[in-house]
Design an enzyme around this catalytic site. Structure first.
Site, PDB file in Angstrom:
ATOM      1  N   VAL A  14       0.883   7.399  10.811  1.00  0.00           N
ATOM      2  CA  VAL A  14       0.005   6.489  10.531  1.00  0.00           C
ATOM      3  C   VAL A  14      -0.369   6.683   8.973  1.00  0.00           C
ATOM      4  CG1 VAL A  14      -0.926   5.965  12.682  1.00  0.00           C
ATOM      5  CG2 VAL A  14      -2.004   7.726  11.257  1.00  0.00           C
ATOM      6  N   SER A  15      -0.306   5.423   8.514  1.00  0.00           N
ATOM      7  CA  SER A  15      -0.628   5.518   7.047  1.00  0.00           C
ATOM      8  C   SER A  15      -2.120   5.439   6.686  1.00  0.00           C
ATOM      9  CB  SER A  15      -0.008   4.398   6.138  1.00  0.00           C
ATOM     10  OG  SER A  15      -0.458   3.234   6.822  1.00  0.00           O
ATOM     11  N   ALA A  16      -2.591   5.784   5.777  1.00  0.00           N
ATOM     12  CA  ALA A  16      -4.072   5.720   5.401  1.00  0.00           C
ATOM     13  C   ALA A  16      -4.799   4.305   5.576  1.00  0.00           C
ATOM     14  CB  ALA A  16      -4.352   6.051   3.835  1.00  0.00           C
TER      15      ALA A  16
END
Length: 198
Positions: A14-16
């Site tokens: 998951v990205s920020a």
């Protein structure tokens, strides 16, 4: 059940911007081992969990990912990872894109096409760079005349010999240190000048 049954290894990233990994976990279903990462993943080298997973998997295992963009950030990156896994005889399964699964003939075909596309992309970029340089040279931008005149070089040499730091000489002349070194050593664009002035 034989002990050689490969494991299903899940990889989640998951990205920020999107901290919610629940959707990916739900898509993966049950896995024997999960590697989960919270990074934007621009560089493969920043992804510790990915590195660990690559080291962990063994022949007969299947890496299961929700979609190719969770595993890689570019076509080249994806192909490189898939290639590494295939060389270990590890299958890759994309829940959202089954057409890319490496253990099917369609997947093999799609990956071959992707490899060709990535190769074309690299060649096109190189060609564009070469064209850009050629145009710049034609317009006299790229191959600018030497920045320093023979007089300036003589003066710079004198100052440097008398102990003035080269960085300061370069700054006073408004050129980079590399340019100054090239001028003083008579290399690069200054090789012709050196030949002409001697």
């Amino acid at each position: 059940m034989t002990s050689h049954r490969g494991q299903v290894v899940g990889y989640v990233r998951v990205s920020a911007a999107d901290q919610n990994e629940a959707r990916q976990l739900e898509a993966l279903g049950e896995v024997d081992r999960l590697f989960s990462e919270k990074v934007s993943g621009k560089n493969t080298s920043d992804r510790e969990q990915l590195k660990e997973m690559m080291a962990y998997v063994r022949e007969g295992d299947t890496v299961r990912v929700k979609s190719p963009d969770r595993l890689a950030r570019s076509t080249t990156d994806l192909l490189s990872l898939v290639e590494q896994l295939r060389s270990k005889r590890v299958a890759v399964e994309f829940v959202d894109n089954p057409a890319l699964n490496t253990d099917t003939p369609q997947g093999e075909f799609m990956l071959t096409i992707l490899a060709a596309v990535a190769q074309l992309e690299r060649a096109t970029i190189r060609e564009r760079q070469a064209e850009g340089i050629a145009i710049a040279k034609r317009n006299g931008v790229y191959d600018r005349a030497p920045k320093l005149t023979p007089e300036q070089i003589a003066e710079a040499r004198q100052r440097a010999d008398s102990g003035v730091p080269k960085a300061r000489v370069a700054r006073d002349l408004g050129v980079s240190r590399q340019t100054l070194y090239a001028a003083l050593s008579g290399t690069g664009k200054y090789a012709e000048l050196a030949g002409a002035s001697s």
